[in-house]
Design a protein around this motif. Structure first.
Motif, short mmCIF file in Angstrom:
data_model
loop_
_atom_site.label_atom_id
_atom_site.label_comp_id
_atom_site.label_asym_id
_atom_site.label_seq_id
_atom_site.Cartn_x
_atom_site.Cartn_y
_atom_site.Cartn_z
N GLY A 46 0.79 -1.23 0.00
CA GLY A 46 0.00 0.00 0.00
C GLY A 46 0.82 1.27 0.00
O GLY A 46 0.27 2.37 0.06
N SER A 47 2.17 1.15 -0.07
CA SER A 47 2.98 2.35 0.11
C SER A 47 3.22 3.11 -1.18
O SER A 47 3.94 4.12 -1.18
CB SER A 47 4.32 1.98 0.75
OG SER A 47 5.07 1.23 -0.19
N ASP A 48 2.66 2.64 -2.29
CA ASP A 48 2.79 3.36 -3.56
C ASP A 48 4.24 3.62 -3.94
O ASP A 48 4.60 4.73 -4.36
CB ASP A 48 2.07 4.72 -3.50
CG ASP A 48 0.56 4.54 -3.60
OD1 ASP A 48 0.16 3.47 -4.08
OD2 ASP A 48 -0.17 5.45 -3.18
N HIS A 53 12.12 4.53 -0.30
CA HIS A 53 12.46 5.88 0.14
C HIS A 53 12.44 5.98 1.67
O HIS A 53 13.38 6.48 2.29
CB HIS A 53 11.47 6.85 -0.49
CG HIS A 53 11.68 8.26 -0.09
ND1 HIS A 53 12.81 8.96 -0.45
CD2 HIS A 53 10.92 9.10 0.63
CE1 HIS A 53 12.73 10.18 0.04
NE2 HIS A 53 11.59 10.29 0.70
N MET A 54 11.35 5.44 2.26
CA MET A 54 11.24 5.48 3.71
C MET A 54 12.37 4.68 4.36
O MET A 54 12.92 5.06 5.39
CB MET A 54 9.89 4.88 4.15
CG MET A 54 8.71 5.72 3.76
SD MET A 54 7.20 5.17 4.57
CE MET A 54 6.61 3.91 3.49
N GLN A 55 12.70 3.55 3.69
CA GLN A 55 13.75 2.69 4.23
C GLN A 55 15.09 3.41 4.20
O GLN A 55 15.86 3.38 5.16
CB GLN A 55 13.80 1.42 3.39
CG GLN A 55 14.46 0.26 4.06
CD GLN A 55 14.35 -0.99 3.21
OE1 GLN A 55 13.94 -0.92 2.05
NE2 GLN A 55 14.69 -2.11 3.76
N ALA A 56 15.34 4.08 3.09
CA ALA A 56 16.60 4.79 2.96
C ALA A 56 16.69 5.92 4.00
O ALA A 56 17.74 6.15 4.59
CB ALA A 56 16.72 5.36 1.54
N GLU A 57 15.56 6.57 4.21
CA GLU A 57 15.51 7.67 5.16
C GLU A 57 15.81 7.22 6.59
O GLU A 57 16.27 8.00 7.42
CB GLU A 57 14.11 8.27 5.11
CG GLU A 57 14.08 9.76 4.98
CD GLU A 57 12.65 10.25 4.85
OE1 GLU A 57 11.75 9.64 5.47
OE2 GLU A 57 12.45 11.22 4.12
N ALA A 58 15.50 5.95 6.87
CA ALA A 58 15.64 5.46 8.24
C ALA A 58 17.09 5.27 8.65
O ALA A 58 17.37 4.99 9.81
CB ALA A 58 14.88 4.15 8.38
#
Lengths: 199, 109, 585, 242, 266
Positions: A46-48, A53-58
C-alpha cells in the motif's frame, strides 16, 4: 500426585508433555509474527512505491545488523551445545554454553539499543512513517522475546541446574524446550534481518 | 540420542549448520550490494532466509527427526498461516471495490 | 495391561496440609482453578448483564432519568440520571467484551474445560498445573483492567466490542485500557489452549482412544486449537492499535484524515480494513469458541438423560473438526459491505454456506439422539433441551446474513444482534446452565434443588425469547444497532421503537428469573441433597471419582473399556455401562 | 458574646475593603477595532442538514466569519494582554463563563475564560448537540448533549486558544481563549473594547480575529505603557483583501 | 410475506432483495417447523414415564442425511441462484457515468457531506488542508474544476428513474451509508472511495402519496458506530423529477456566483 509423562515419553506419541506444550506455544507464536508479517506486506504493497524511500531515510546500520545476525546464530549454536553437553553429562560445559547463550542475547540487545538510540537521535520515531512503525513494532516485539528467552535460559543455567543432580533427564528436556523457543526467536530474526534491512 | 557416539555426530552437524548459516548471512548481505531489481532482490533474500530458517528448524530444533504429532500440528499451523498471508492481499487492492486515495477525499476519475 | 500410571500410590505423601493461599488462591489443582474460572465467569456474566439492563432502560425510555442508580453514575456518564450517548457506547462495548471474553469463555472453556476435561480423561490434573494457574491469573488481571477502565477520566472503551479503527485509534476514552486488558485475556487463553491440547493428547487414561472420548472433550480440544491459532492475530492487531494510540503510528490510519475540522497530523499509509481483517480472523473462530463447548455440554446431558448413546457420534466428531477448520476461512462474511468485490464475496459466502452444514449435522444428531430414549426431565436436561430450538433459531437466522445480497439491508441491524444473541444467550448460556446443574454435584458433593431449577428454567426460556425475538422484527425494519436512543431519531425506525419497551421489560423479568438460580446455587453448596459419586447414573469417567474429588482426582486405577455413552446396552440389567467398568460383566 | 470592639474593628476593615474594591487601582486600555477591505458575500449556513435547526430561523443564516457593525467596526475580536504580567497572579472569578447553544449557533462566538474558572455550556435548543473541544494543551473533551441534557460544566488548567465545535452541526464553532489573568475583552458590534484595572506597567496587547489571513496569523499586536490610573487608547485596523 | 415489515421499497433492485429475504425466511420456517414438530413429538413420545426403557440404537433410517442434503441443496440454490448474481449486479455492473447522476458523499462525524460536480460535470480537487467545517467541509479547491462544484450537508437530491452512482468516502472514521428504502448499505471508509449505485423509482412526492404520510422522507442513516452522536447522524434523500432536480441544482448553484470567499481566505 504426579503428572504422567512429564519426563518420560508417552508410549503412543513418543513425546513428553513439555515438548508438545512448547511446540503448541510456538505455533501460536508463528501466527503472532505471521499476522505482523502480513501487516508488513500490506503496508509495503500500500505504500505506492514510497517504501524504498522510507527505508533509505531510516538510515539503517547494515553492518551492525549483520553482526547482530551473526551473534544470534552463534547463540543458537551455543544453545544446542549446552543441550548436547547435558546429554553427555557434562554439567560444567553446559553451564559455560548456557551463559554464552545468555551473553549472546545480551550482546544482541546492547547492539539493538545503540541502533534504537541512533534512530531516536535522528528524529526517527515509530510515528515518522509506516516503515519505521512496523520496524520498531516487530524488532521491539522480537527484542521482548529475546529478553524472555534470556530469562528462561538464565534460570536453567543458574538456579535451575540443580536439577542435574536429582533428575538429569528432566533438566535435559527442559533445556531442549527452552532451546526450541530460543531457536524460534533466532528463526524470526533470520526473516526480520533481510526483510527490514536489505529488501 | 543418549548415545555418546550419536551425540558426537550430532554436534559435528551443528557446527556444519552453523557454518552454513554464517555463509547464508554473508550471501544475503552480499546480494544486497549486488544492485539487482527489487523483485529479484526479494526473491533472493527470501529464498536465502527460507533456507536458513529450514536449517535452524531441521537441525537446531530437531525437526528433521521429530515425532508425527508435531508434524501434524505444524501442518495445521501452516494451513492457517497461509490463510493469514492471504489477508494483506484482501486488505489491499485485490477485489476491493473502490481504491485507495492519498487524501481523505476521493481522487478524480 | 501394566499398572495404570494414575494409580501411583506415591501421591499420598503429597497430601500434607497446604496453606489457604496455596489451596484456594494460588492453587495448581485443575478443579480449584476450574472453580475460580467459573466463579469469575459467572460474576462477569452477572456484571455484563447489569450493564445491559442499564442500556435497556435507555432504549425503552430514551432521555429519561434512570431510576434508582441514575444519580450514582456521575456527571460524566449520566448528568441528572439522563444517560449520555458516550456512556451508552461504553456500556455497549463493555457489555460485548465482558460477556464474550470475561463471561462465556472463562466459564465454558476455563471453568468447565478445566474442571471436567481432566476428569473425563481420567487424568490426575492438567499437563501443566502451574501454567494453568498463571493463565487464570492472567484472566483475572485482564478482568480487573477491564473493570477498572470504567473509572478512567474519559470512561471505558466505547467503540464497540469490535473496536474498529480509526474510531478506536482516535477515541478519547479508555481504549488503551481495553487493549491492555485484551492482551492479558489473550495471553490467558493461549496458555490455557496449550495446556488443554497437551492434556488431551498425553493424559488420557489407558484404553481411552480418540473415538471413546466424550463429545465434550472433543469440543474442548477443537476450541483449544481455535484459541491457539486464531487469537495471536488479534494479539498482533491489539499491539498495532496500541502503537497507534500510544506511539502515534498509522497502522490503521490512511493519509489526510480530518477530525473535527483539523487535519490529523499522522504519517498515514495504513488501512482501516486491516484491523477488521485481523479482528475477524479471530472473532469468527471466537464465535465457535463460544458455541462448541456449549454443544459439548448439551451432548453430555442429552446422552445421560435420554439414557441412550448419542446418535451419530462419529459424524458429530468429524463435523466438529470440520467446523473448527472451516471457521478460519469464513471471517470476511462480517465485512460484506466494506466494499467487497464479487470474487471475494463469492468465496466467503460459499464457505459460510458450507460451514452451516456441519452445524446442521450436529444439531440434527442431537435431535435424533432423543428418539427412542427414556427422557428424564431434570433441570440440566431442560436447559439442554431448551438449547436445541434456541440455537436452531440462532443458526437459521445466520443464513440471510451469510448471503451477501440478503445481508445488504440486514447488515448492522438488530437482526444481527438477535441472531448472535440467540446463539449465545438462550444458546450457549442455557448450555452453561445445564452444565452448572449437571456438574454441581461433582464440585460440591451435593445436588442443586430441582424445584428452584425449574423455576429458573421456564421463566428464563420465556423472557429470553421476549428479549431477542422482537430484535428480528426491528432488524427487518432496518433499525441499526448501537443507536443510543434505540432508533427514534429515524422515522423508519420509529414504527417498531415501541417494541423496545417490551424487550426491556422482558430483560428485567429475565433478571428476576435468575434469582432462583442464585438462591439455589448458594443454598445447595451447604444444604443440597447429598450426591454420591454418580448421582446421574452416568457413564463418563468424571463420575468415577469421589464427589468432591480430592487433589489428584481418582482413588482407583482406571482402564477404559468402552465408548462414552453406553446407556441401555441390550442384555444388561443396568441402564448404563460406565466407561471404566470391565467389559465382561 | 461578641464584644463591641470586635464589631468596630470589623466595620473598619469592611469599609476599607469596600473602598479598595470600588476604587480603580490601575489603568484602563480602551480602543476600537475596524476592518478595511472587501466584504465577501458568504453563502448561507447549510442549516437544511437538520430540519430542526432550520425551523428555528425564519430565513437564511450567515456564517459568523466576518461580523461587521456600523462604520466597518469589527466584532468578535479577542483582545488581551499577552506580555508584561509575568510573575503576577490573579483571583479567579467565581461566576462561570456561559456559552449557549441556541438556534444551532454558539453564543458567544468568541469568548475568554480564566484558568480554573467554571465554563458552563448550555443547551437551549432542546435537540442533540455535541460539544467537541479541539484543545491540545488542555485535555480535549467531546460531550454529546442530548435534547434534555441542558448543562455541562468544564474547567481549563492551561492557557490556550482553541476551537469548540459541534460534530452534529458542523457549522457551529466557537473560539475559546484560556488566559491566566482577567485582562481581556471581546469586541462587540461597535468594535470597541475596554480592559480595566490594569496594574501600571508596559504590556503587549494582542488583538486576534479568527480569519488567519489578517495580520500575523489573525493577530495584530501593539505595545502600551499604562500608568497607575490613566487611560490609554489603542485602535487596530484589520486589513483584508481589497 | 414479510413486506409489511420492510421499509417502503423505492429502488429498482429492492424487490429482488426483498424476495430473496422472503425466500430465505420460508426455508428457515420450514426447517424450524419440521425440526420443532419432530422435537415436540419426541419429547412427548419418549418421556421416561411413557418409555421407561430406552432403545440402544434409536433411529435407524437415513432420513436425516436426506434432510441434510436437502438443506445443502436449498442453500446452494439461494447462493448460486440469487445471492451471487445479485451481488455481481451491485458491484460489477455499475452503469456508465454518462447516463447516471454521479455524486460523491464524504461522511464525517456526524454528517453526510454531499458533493455534486456542478455545471461542468467534473469534480474539483480536494485538499484536506483547505477544510473549514463551516464554509468548506470537504476541503474543496475552488481553483479549476472545483469552481462550480456544489456541496450540501445531509441533503442528497436525486432525479427519479435514473441510475445514481455515489462515490463514498469518509473524512475521519468508518461510517456506513444506509438508505433503507433503497436497500442500499455501504461502509464509508477513510482512504477508500467506494462506488455504490441504485435506480430510485419513486419520487418523494409519490412515496408520500403511496404511504399516505405527507411528511414521509427518505432517510440516510449511519449503520456503523462512529462515535458518541452516531445515533443522530441522519441525512435526507429527496427524489425529484428530472426538472425539479435541475431546478434544485440551479438554486444551489446560485449561491456560488457572488460569494467570492476564496481569495478572501487565501
Amino acid at each position: 500426585m504426579e503428572i504422567p509423562y512429564t519426563v518420560e515419553a508417552h508410549p503412543e506419541t513418543g513425546l513428553n508433555n513439555g515438548k508438545i506444550g512448547i511446540w503448541l506455544f510456538l505455533t501460536s507464536e508463528v501466527m503472532l509474527f505471521g499476522a505482523l508479517f502480513a501487516t508488513f506486506i500490506m503496508l509495503r504493497i500500500g505504500s505506492d512505491g514510497e517504501w524504498a524511500h522510507m527505508q533509505a531515510e531510516a538510515e539503517l546500520n547494515i553492518p551492525l545488523a549483520t553482526i547482530n545476525t551473526a551473534v544470534l546464530i552463534a547463540s543458537s549454536l551455543t544453545m544446542v551445545m549446552a543441550w548436547a553437553s547435558l546429554v553427555r553429562g557434562q554439567l560444567n560445559k553446559f553451564r559455560l554454553f548456557g551463559w554464552l547463550t545468555v551473553g549472546c542475547g545480551a550482546i544482541f540487545l546492547v547492539i539493538k539499543y545503540f541502533e534504537y538510540t541512533a534512530k531516536f537521535a535522528h528524529d526517527h520515531f515509530p510515528s515518522s512513517n509506516t516503515y519505521l512503525a512496523i520496524y520498531f513494532t516487530m524488532t521491539g516485539l522480537h527484542a521482548l522475546h529475546v529478553i524472555g528467552g534470556m530469562a528462561w535460559n538464565a534460570y536453567f543455567t543458574g538456579p535451575g541446574s540443580k536439577l542435574f543432580h536429582t533428575n538429569r533427564q528432566w533438566l535435559t528436556d527442559r533445556v531442549e524446550h527452552s532451546g526450541l523457543f530460543w531457536h524460534f526467536v533466532d528463526l524470526v530474526w533470520i526473516f526480520l534481518f533481510p526483510v527490514f534491512y536489505l529488501l | 540420542m543418549s548415545d555418546h557416539a550419536d551425540i558426537d555426530k550430532t554436534v559435528r552437524t551443528y557446527f556444519m549448520v552453523f557454518g552454513a548459516l554464517m555463509v547464508g548471512t554473508g550471501a544475503t548481505v552480499g546480494a544486497y550490494y549486488l544492485d539487482v531489481s527489487v523483485p529479484v532482490a526479494l526473491a533472493i533474500g527470501l529464498f536465502i532466509a527460507s533456507v536458513k530458517a529450514s536449517l535452524v528448524a531441521c537441525y537446531f530444533m530437531h525437526l528433521i527427526a521429530e515425532k508425527r504429532l508435531i508434524y501434524w500440528v505444524l501442518l495445521l499451523t501452516v494451513a492457517f498461516f497461509i490463510a493469514l498471508m492471504a489477508l494483506p492481499l484482501l486488505t489491499s487492492v485485490i477485489d476491493q471495490a473502490g481504491h485507495f486515495t492519498s487524501s481523505g477525499a476521493p481522487a478524480a476519475h | 495391561m501394566a499398572e495404570p500410571v494414575q494409580a501411583s500410590p506415591a501421591h499420598e505423601e503429597h497430601h500434607h496440609e497446604q496453606s489457604f493461599w496455596r489451596k484456594f488462591i494460588f492453587s495448581t489443582d485443575h478443579k480449584v482453578i476450574g472453580v475460580q474460572y467459573s466463579v469469575t465467569g459467572l460474576a462477569f456474566l452477572f456484571f455484563g448483564f447489569c450493564l445491559m439492563m442499564i442500556m435497556r432502560w435507555q432504549l425503552a425510555y430514551p432521555g429519561e432519568p434512570i431510576p434508582l442508580i441514575g444519580s450514582l453514575l456521575g456527571e460524566n456518564r449520566a448528568p441528572g440520571g439522563i444517560m449520555l450517548p458516550d456512556f451508552y457506547n461504553e456500556l455497549g462495548a463493555m457489555h460485548g467484551t465482558i460477556m464474550v471474553f470475561l463471561g462465556v469463555v472463562p466459564l465454558a472453556v476455563g471453568g468447565f474445560g478445566n474442571f471436567v476435561m481432566p476428569l473425563q480423561l481420567g487424568a490426575p490434573d492438567m499437563a501443566f498445573p502451574r501454567i494453568n494457574m498463571i493463565s487464570y491469573w492472567c484472566l483475572f488481571l485482564g478482568g480487573v483492567t477491564m473493570f477498572a477502565s470504567f473509572f478512567l477520566p474519559n470512561g471505558a472503551a466505547g467503540n464497540g466490542w469490535t473496536s474498529y479503527s480509526p474510531l478506536a485509534d482516535i477515541a478519547l476514552n479508555g481504549q488503551t485500557a481495553w487493549l491492555i486488558g485484551m492482551i492479558f485475556l489473550i495471553t490467558s487463553s493461549l496458555l490455557g489452549a496449550v495446556n488443554f491440547i497437551t492434556t488431551a493428547v498425553q493424559l488420557r487414561a489407558p484404553g481411552l482412544t480418540w473415538m471413546r472420548l466424550p463429545f465434550f472433550c472433543w469440543a474442548q480440544i477443537v476450541t483449544a486449537f481455535l484459541l491457539l491459532l486464531a487469537f495471536p492475530p488479534l494479539e498482533a492487531a491489539g499491539v498495532l492499535q496500541l502503537m497507534d494510540r500510544v506511539a502515534a503510528t498509522s497502522f490503521f490510519l490512511p493519509d489526510g484524515l480530518v477530525v473535527g475540522g483539523e487535519v490529523l497530523e499522522v504519517s498515514g499509509g495504513g488501512s482501516p480494513l486491516l484491523w477488521q481483517h485481523l479482528f475477524w480472523f479471530l472473532a469468527h473462530p471466537e464465535v465457535y469458541v463460544l458455541i462448541l463447548p456449549a454443544m459439548g455440554i448439551v451432548a453430555e446431558v442429552i446422552a445421560n438423560n435420554s439414557r441412550k448413546p448419542l446418535w451419530g457420534y462419529r459424524s458429530m466428531v468429524y463435523s466438529l473438526i470440520f467446523l473448527g477448520f472451516m471457521s478460519f476461512i469464513v471471517w470476511a462474511h462480517h465485512m460484506f459491505i466494506t466494499g467487497m468485490g464479487s470474487v471475494m464475496s463469492t468465496f466467503f459466502q460459499t464457505t459460510t454456506m458450507i460451514i452451516s452444514i456441519p452445524s446442521v449435522i450436529i444439531l440434527s444428531a442431537l435431535f435424533i439422539s432423543l428418539w427412542g430414549g427414556s427422557i428424564r426431565y431434570n433441570t440440566p436436561m431442560l436447559f439442554a433441551l431448551g438449547f436445541l430450538p434456541m440455537f436452531g433459531i440462532g443458526g437459521l437466522t445466520g443464513l440471510p446474513l451469510g448471503l451477501s445480497a440478503a445481508d445488504i439491508p440486514l447488515h448492522d441491524t438488530y437482526y444481527v444482534i438477535g441472531h448472535f444473541h440467540y446463539v449465545v444467550a438462550p444458546g450457549t448460556l442455557f448450555a452453561l446452565f445445564a452444565g452448572v446443574y449437571y456438574w454441581f454435584p461433582k464440585v460440591t458433593g451435593r445436588k442443586m434443588n430441582e424445584f428452584l431449577g425449574k423455576l429458573h428454567f421456564w421463566p428464563s426460556l420465556v423472557f429470553m425469547n421476549g428479549v431477542f425475538f422482537p430484535m428480528m422484527i426491528q432488524g427487518l425494519n432496518g433499525v441499526s444497532r448501537r443507536l443510543a436512543d434505540g432508533g427514534i431519531t429515524y422515522d423508519f425506525a420509529g414504527e417498531v421503537a415501541g417494541l423496545n419497551r417490551m424487550m426491556s421489560v422482558s430483560a428485567w423479568c429475565l433478571a428476576v428469573a435468575q434469582i432462583p438460580f442464585i438462591i439455589n446455587f448458594f443454598m445447595s453448596i451447604r444444604n443440597g441433597e447429598k450426591a454420591g459419586r454418580n448421582p446421574w447414573n452416568s457413564t463418563t469417567l468424571e463420575w468415577l471419582a469421589p464427589s468432591p474429588a480430592p487433589h489428584g482426582n481418582f482413588d482407583q486405577a482406571i482402564e477404559v473399556t468402552r465408548g462414552p455413552y453406553e446407556y441401555s446396552v441390550p442384555g444388561s440389567d443396568k441402564d448404563y455401562a460406565p466407561q471404566a467398568e470391565p467389559a465382561s460383566t | 458574646m461578641i464584644s463591641k470592639q470586635t464589631i468596630r474593628v470589623c466595620a473598619v476593615l469592611l469599609a476599607i475593603a469596600l473602598a479598595s474594591s470600588s476604587m480603580a487601582f490601575g489603568g484602563t486600555i480602551v480602543g476600537k477595532i475596524t476592518y478595511d477591505g472587501r466584504v465577501p458575500n458568504f453563502p448561507p449556513l447549510k442549516m437544511g442538514a437538520d430540519p430542526k435547526c432550520e425551523a428555528k430561523h425564519s430565513g437564511a443564516v450567515k456564517p459568523e466569519t466576518l461580523v461587521l457593525g456600523a462604520d466597518q467596526a469589527l466584532a468578535n475580536v479577542f483582545v488581551m494582554i499577552t506580555d508584561g504580567l509575568d510573575g503576577k497572579s490573579f483571583d479567579v472569578p467565581s461566576e462561570p463563563v456561559v456559552m449557549d447553544q441556541n438556534g444551532c449557533i454558539y453564543t458567544p462566538h468568541v469568548l475568554g475564560i480564566q484558568v480554573g474558572q467554571q465554563f458552563k455550556v448550555k443547551n437551549s435548543d432542546g435537540l442533540l448537540h455535541n460539544v467537541h473541544s479541539l484543545s491540545k494543551d488542555n485535555p480535549p473533551f467531546n460531550r454529546a448533549m442530548p435534547a434534555n441534557v441542558t448543562e455541562a460544566d468544564y474547567e481549563f488548567a492551561k492557557t490556550e486558544r482553541f476551537r469548540i465545535k459541534c460534530d452534529v452541526h458542523p457549522w457551529m464553532g466557537s473560539w475559546v481563549t484560556v488566559v491566566d489573568h482577567p485582562f481581556y475583552a471581546v469586541t462587540g458590534m461597535d468594535g470597541s473594547f475596554r480592559i480595566e484595572n490594569v496594574p501600571a506597567g508596559t504590556y503587549t496587547i494582542e488583538a486576534r480575529h479568527e480569519v488567519e489571513r489578517f495580520g500575523d496569523g489573525g493577530a495584530l499586536t501593539e505595545t502600551v505603557t499604562v500608568g497607575a490610573s490613566d487611560t490609554q487608547t489603542l485602535n487596530f485596523v484589520f486589513q483584508g483583501p481589497q | 410475506m414479510m413486506d409489511a415489515m420492510f421499509p417502503a421499497a423505492a429502488s429498482e433492485h429492492a424487490g429482488e432483495i426483498d424476495n430473496m429475504i422472503d425466500a430465505v425466511h420460508y426455508l428457515m420456517l420450514v426447517l424450524f417447523i419440521v425440526w420443532g414438530a419432530f422435537f415436540l413429538y419426541t419429547l412427548m413420545r419418549f418421556r421416561a414415564a411413557r418409555n421407561p426403557k430406552a432403545d440402544y440404537v434409536g433411529v435407524k433410517s437415513k432420513a436425516s442425511t436426506v434432510g441434510e442434503v436437502l438443506v445443502a441443496i436449498a442453500e446452494g440454490v439461494l447462493l448460486l441462484g440469487f445471492s451471487i448474481p445479485m451481488w455481481a449486479e451491485r458491484v460489477d455492473e455499475i452503469p456508465s457515468e454518462a447516463d447516471s447522476t454521479v455524486v460523491r458523499v464524504v461522511a464525517q462525524q456526524f454528517a453526510w457531506n454531499v458533493w455534486y460536480p456542478g455545471a461542468d460535470g467534473v469534480f474539483g480537487e480536494a485538499d484536506p488542508y483547505l477544510t473549514d467545517e463551516a464554509t468548506n467541509p470537504i476541503g474543496l479547491d475552488r481553483d479549476g474544476a472545483g469552481a462550480d462544484d456544489i456541496w450540501t450537508v445531509n441533503q442528497l437530491h436525486l432525479p427519479v428513474d435514473k441510475a445514481a452512482i455515489i462515490h463514498l468516502t469518509s473524512k475521519d472514521v468508518i461510517h456506513s451509508f444506509n438508505l433503507p428504502n433503497m436497500r442500499i448499505k455501504q461502509d464509508a471508509i477513510p482512504g477508500l472511495s467506494i462506488p455504490v449505485w441504485f435506480v430510485p423509482t419513486k419520487t418523494t412526492v409519490q412515496i408520500r402519496e403511496e404511504t399516505g404520510n405527507p411528511d414521509y422522507v427518505y432517510e440516510i442513516a449511519c449503520a456503523q458506530l462512529c462515535g458518541n452522536s452516531h445515533y443522530s447522524m441522519r441525512g435526507f434523500l429527496t427524489v425529484h423529477t428530472e426538472e425539479e432536480f435541475q431546478a434544485w441544482l440551479d438554486e444551489e448553484a446560485s449561491y456560488l456566483g457572488d460569494s467570492g470567499t476564496d481569495d478572501f481566505f487565501n
